[in-house]
Enzyme design. Structure first.
Site, short mmCIF file in Angstrom:
data_model
loop_
_atom_site.label_atom_id
_atom_site.label_comp_id
_atom_site.label_asym_id
_atom_site.label_seq_id
_atom_site.Cartn_x
_atom_site.Cartn_y
_atom_site.Cartn_z
N ASP A 10 103.60 25.21 5.29
CA ASP A 10 105.12 24.31 4.32
C ASP A 10 104.75 23.38 5.51
OD1 ASP A 10 105.61 23.76 1.83
OD2 ASP A 10 106.75 25.03 1.77
N ARG A 23 109.46 26.11 -11.57
CA ARG A 23 110.26 26.61 -10.76
C ARG A 23 111.65 26.27 -11.82
NH1 ARG A 23 110.50 24.75 -5.62
NH2 ARG A 23 109.52 26.96 -4.84
N LYS A 67 102.80 26.27 -4.59
CA LYS A 67 101.80 25.98 -3.32
C LYS A 67 102.15 27.32 -3.45
CE LYS A 67 103.63 21.83 -1.97
NZ LYS A 67 104.48 21.60 -3.46
N THR A 68 103.61 27.83 -2.57
CA THR A 68 102.64 28.51 -2.64
C THR A 68 102.58 29.87 -2.71
OG1 THR A 68 105.45 28.50 -1.65
CG2 THR A 68 105.29 30.77 -1.17
N THR A 123 103.80 17.52 0.07
CA THR A 123 104.35 17.17 -0.61
C THR A 123 103.55 15.39 -0.97
OG1 THR A 123 106.31 16.61 0.56
CG2 THR A 123 106.37 18.43 -1.38
N1 LIG Z 1 100.79 28.70 -12.54
C1 LIG Z 1 101.79 29.24 -13.05
N2 LIG Z 1 102.70 30.42 -12.98
C2 LIG Z 1 103.23 31.21 -13.06
N3 LIG Z 1 104.34 30.41 -12.26
C3 LIG Z 1 104.61 29.59 -11.59
C4 LIG Z 1 103.16 28.76 -11.17
N4 LIG Z 1 103.76 28.38 -10.34
C5 LIG Z 1 104.28 28.23 -10.02
N5 LIG Z 1 105.29 29.40 -11.09
C6 LIG Z 1 106.51 29.46 -10.28
O1 LIG Z 1 107.51 28.59 -9.68
C7 LIG Z 1 107.99 28.80 -8.23
C8 LIG Z 1 107.66 27.73 -7.56
O2 LIG Z 1 106.26 27.64 -7.19
P1 LIG Z 1 105.98 27.91 -5.72
O3 LIG Z 1 107.71 28.07 -4.31
O4 LIG Z 1 104.33 28.06 -5.75
O5 LIG Z 1 106.11 26.78 -5.40
P2 LIG Z 1 105.72 25.23 -4.49
O6 LIG Z 1 104.68 24.39 -4.24
O7 LIG Z 1 105.69 25.67 -2.85
O8 LIG Z 1 107.17 24.41 -4.38
P3 LIG Z 1 108.16 24.13 -2.63
O9 LIG Z 1 106.85 22.80 -2.75
O10 LIG Z 1 109.51 23.95 -2.93
O11 LIG Z 1 107.69 25.43 -2.08
C9 LIG Z 1 107.89 30.81 -8.74
O12 LIG Z 1 108.92 31.10 -8.80
C10 LIG Z 1 106.57 30.34 -9.04
O13 LIG Z 1 106.49 31.91 -9.83
#
Ligand SMILES: Nc1ncnc2c1ncn2[C@@H]1O[C@H](COP(=O)(O)OP(=O)(O)OP(=O)(O)O)[C@@H](O)[C@H]1O
Length: 339
Positions: free
Chosen positions: A111, A219, A66-67, A160
């Site tokens: 977030d 992640r 998401k981030t 989430t």
């Molecule tokens: N589709 C993707 N391709 C490659 N790497 C990814 C992908 N999605 C996520 N990642 C990697 O996974 C890690 C976590 O992603 P991210 O922080 O965007 O998740 P999030 O959904 O925002 O989590 P949270 O809700 O805990 O903040 C990052 O290091 C990111 O590079």
């Protein structure tokens, strides 16, 4: 949100590691083909119209990107990104300050948007719809609302728990995407790309092994890659192959199916302490010494998806597959157990 690292130095290191591996463009973003395609269309349409893209709501479990997608939206549109979160915004005034500090066209990433306070949420309605906030000055009958015009911006909200967002807030997002767990082939590609960025030599058998144990989550895949890399380095393997990956992941208590210490603790408590349930979430969380949210948002979605645990109106219940995975025999008479 994530439970793995609690040491502050480890957290900083983890953040830097994640940042280094984040894809920067939609083309680099692996998996989630539908979301990628839809989002590309939203961004293209905005470019055509010469406007800011619609507000975007991203929902799904932690670590699915998401981030990363919020950063990609800003990057693809060539605009700045501001980051905050629901819990960080205590008062409507905090939000007014963030909004009025935005530059034209910027992306604001919020977030955990489901945790915004009610007054902040109401302020956001107007900001999203009319690019305006009303700042209340004074108290009681003499209070007046001073409207402040905002530059057009794109809000990217992440949650989430899409179900916990009030309808009026959800309705103000022009585009909503539900991120799903990744399939092993996509995760294997993500691990291979990450290994390339880190300069780690890894055999495809080992990327598959990591992908299979990553609970559908990039992640976690990147985190497990780091463990495997460390293990290979310390044990003197120039290339991480399957046996190295297996040995490393066993050492870190990540089992064949990807259950980690917390997942096994939850499932183990459910089977061993509560006869398979039903048991309430808070009791279950207490029994494993974890926050309720960690159990419900980190461990459970995966256990449910794997068919090892079920949420029922009366509480959490283990399935027969859950018992089998823990190497336990289900109690002969628990009518609540699921097949
Ligand atoms: N589709 C993707 N391709 C490659 N790497 C990814 C992908 N999605 C996520 N990642 C990697 O996974 C890690 C976590 O992603 P991210 O922080 O965007 O998740 P999030 O959904 O925002 O989590 P949270 O809700 O805990 O903040 C990052 O290091 C990111 O590079």
């Amino acid at each position: 949100m994530e439970h793995a690292e609690t040491d502050p130095y480890a957290q900083v290191e983890e953040r830097d590691y994640e940042a280094a591996l984040r894809p920067k463009t939609l083309a680099e973003f692996d998996g989630q083909p539908r979301v990628r395609e839809q989002l590309a269309l939203v961004l293209d349409a905005a470019r055509h119209r010469g406007t800011t893209p619609d507000h975007v709501l991203l929902s799904g479990p932690p670590g699915l990107g998401k981030t990363t997608l919020a950063m990609i939206i800003a990057e693809e549109m060539g605009v700045g990104l501001r980051i905050s979160s629901g819990p960080a915004i205590q008062h409507a005034g905090d939000l007014a300050a963030i909004l009025s500090g935005l530059d034209e066209g910027e992306v604001l990433f919020l977030d955990e948007i489901h945790r915004l306070s009610r007054p902040a949420e109401e302020m956001l309605y107007l900001a999203m719809e009319d690019f305006r906030v009303d700042v209340i000055v004074g108290k009681g009958p003499g209070a007046t609302a001073i409207p402040i015009e905002l530059p057009p911006f794109t809000l990217v909200g992440a949650t989430t728990r899409a179900g916990m967002l009030p309808g009026p807030l959800r309705d103000r997002f022009g585009f909503t995407a539900q991120l799903d767990f990744y399939d092993p082939a996509d995760l294997s590609g993500i691990v291979a790309n990450s290994a390339g960025k880190l300069g780690v030599s890894i055999h495809p058998d080992a990327t598959d092994e990591i992908a299979r144990r990553s609970r559908g989550t990039p992640r976690i895949a990147n985190r497990l890659l780091r463990r495997v890399r460390d293990f290979a380095q310390v044990k003197g393997h120039p290339q991480a192959h399957r046996a190295v990956a297996r040995a490393a992941l066993e050492l870190y208590e990540v089992d064949e199916r990807g259950l980690d210490r917390l997942d096994r603790a939850v499932l183990g408590a459910l089977c061993n302490l509560f006869d398979g349930g039903p048991v309430g979430l808070s009791t279950l969380a207490l029994s494993v010494g974890e926050e309720i949210e960690t159990v419900s948002e980190v461990a459970e979605p995966f256990l449910i998806r794997e068919g090892l645990l079920v949420r029922t109106p009366r509480g959490r219940v283990a399935t027969r597959a859950g018992y089998a995975h823990m190497g336990l025999r289900p109690p002969a008479q628990n009518p609540a157990l699921f097949d």
